[in-house]
Write an enzyme that holds these catalytic residues in place. Structure first.
Site, short mmCIF file in Angstrom:
data_model
loop_
_atom_site.label_atom_id
_atom_site.label_comp_id
_atom_site.label_asym_id
_atom_site.label_seq_id
_atom_site.Cartn_x
_atom_site.Cartn_y
_atom_site.Cartn_z
N GLY A 60 0.80 -1.22 0.00
CA GLY A 60 0.00 0.00 0.00
C GLY A 60 0.84 1.27 0.00
O GLY A 60 2.00 1.29 -0.39
N GLU A 61 0.24 2.36 0.49
CA GLU A 61 0.90 3.66 0.48
C GLU A 61 1.70 4.00 1.74
O GLU A 61 2.44 4.99 1.74
CB GLU A 61 -0.14 4.77 0.27
CG GLU A 61 -0.67 4.90 -1.14
CD GLU A 61 -1.69 3.84 -1.50
OE1 GLU A 61 -2.26 3.22 -0.58
OE2 GLU A 61 -1.92 3.62 -2.70
N PRO A 62 1.59 3.26 2.86
CA PRO A 62 2.29 3.66 4.08
C PRO A 62 3.78 3.94 3.96
O PRO A 62 4.28 4.81 4.68
CB PRO A 62 2.02 2.49 5.03
CG PRO A 62 0.66 2.01 4.63
CD PRO A 62 0.66 2.13 3.13
#
Length: 249
Positions: free
Chosen positions: A199-201
């Protein structure tokens, strides 16, 4: 080969959706081929036997819906995600107070993808997201036309609307020492093959660079006898670092 009605792949959910759909399709194929897979046959021979029977044995449709996902737009309640991902990062930076330039001397990141399906892809995703976050914090400055400072551009129109008008990271901007790794001995049993999407984390882990730049600026201000606390606004471009470090005051 084809996913006719897949959902978006935001938050790196593509492997979760398509991986389980593929898994279900493979299970369906295995059930159909079971009677043809005898000890005296190779897999290729079993497939040929199914083909010669002229039955619909050699193609399958798989579908998967992530359980427990729901959202009520009227009440603002629900569960948008199946799980959360975790990571930790630390960065060391060095600034040149006479020019405002800086370098990332070292960056350490450990990220929990559980049992990664493809570590090479996950590491690439991690590094790319970090560099994207770093770019946002230090390079992408929004400049709009106005009637005072940017008179040559129509008022309200965004001038820095692409790489032609602002700097993007190059190979010289990559941390001199970049240690990124996947947390070992971890697995998420509900994920496809015990994996999690990234994901984007990792994008957020670039905040370590911003915090390190702030510490360096504060150290420079102390050395120059200037109040160490200041108002900081991203992006920390070279001109801002030069001014905020107060080396020429």
């Amino acid at each position: 080969a084809t996913v006719p009605n897949t959902s978006l792949t935001g938050t790196s959910i593509g492997t979760e959706f398509n991986g389980w759909a593929l898994y279900n399709a493979c299970n369906e194929l295995n059930k159909r081929l079971e009677k043809y897979r005898t000890p005296n046959r190779s897999f290729q021979q079993a497939v040929m036997a199914a083909y010669l029977d002229k039955l619909d044995q050699l193609s399958a449709h798989g579908f998967y819906e992530i359980p427990g996902i729901s959202w009520n737009w009227e009440t603002g309640k629900g569960n948008l995600f199946k799980y959360y991902t975790y990571g930790v990062g630390a960065s060391v930076v060095e600034i040149d107070t006479s020019t405002g330039d800086h370098v990332i001397k070292r960056c350490d990141i450990v990220y929990d993808t559980e049992r990664s399906i493809n570590p090479a892809i996950d590491i690439g995703q991690l590094e790319g997201a970090f560099m994207q976050g770093y770019r946002l914090l230090t390079m992408e400055e929004l400049v709009y036309g106005d009637n005072k400072n940017v008179k040559w551009f129509k008022a309200g129109k965004l001038l820095t609307n692409g790489p032609a008008y602002y700097k993007i990271p190059g190979f010289n901007d990559v941390p001199e020492e970049f240690n990124d790794s996947i947390l070992p001995d971890s697995e998420y049993k509900k994920g496809i093959f015990s994996s999690k999407g990234i994901g984007e984390p990792p994008f957020i882990l670039a905040n370590a660079v911003g915090a390190a730049l702030k510490d360096a600026i504060m150290a420079s201000r102390r050395e120059n006898g200037v109040e160490p606390f200041f108002e900081m606004k991203y992006p920390l471009t070279a001109d801002k670092i030069e001014i905020l470090s107060a080396a020429k005051i």
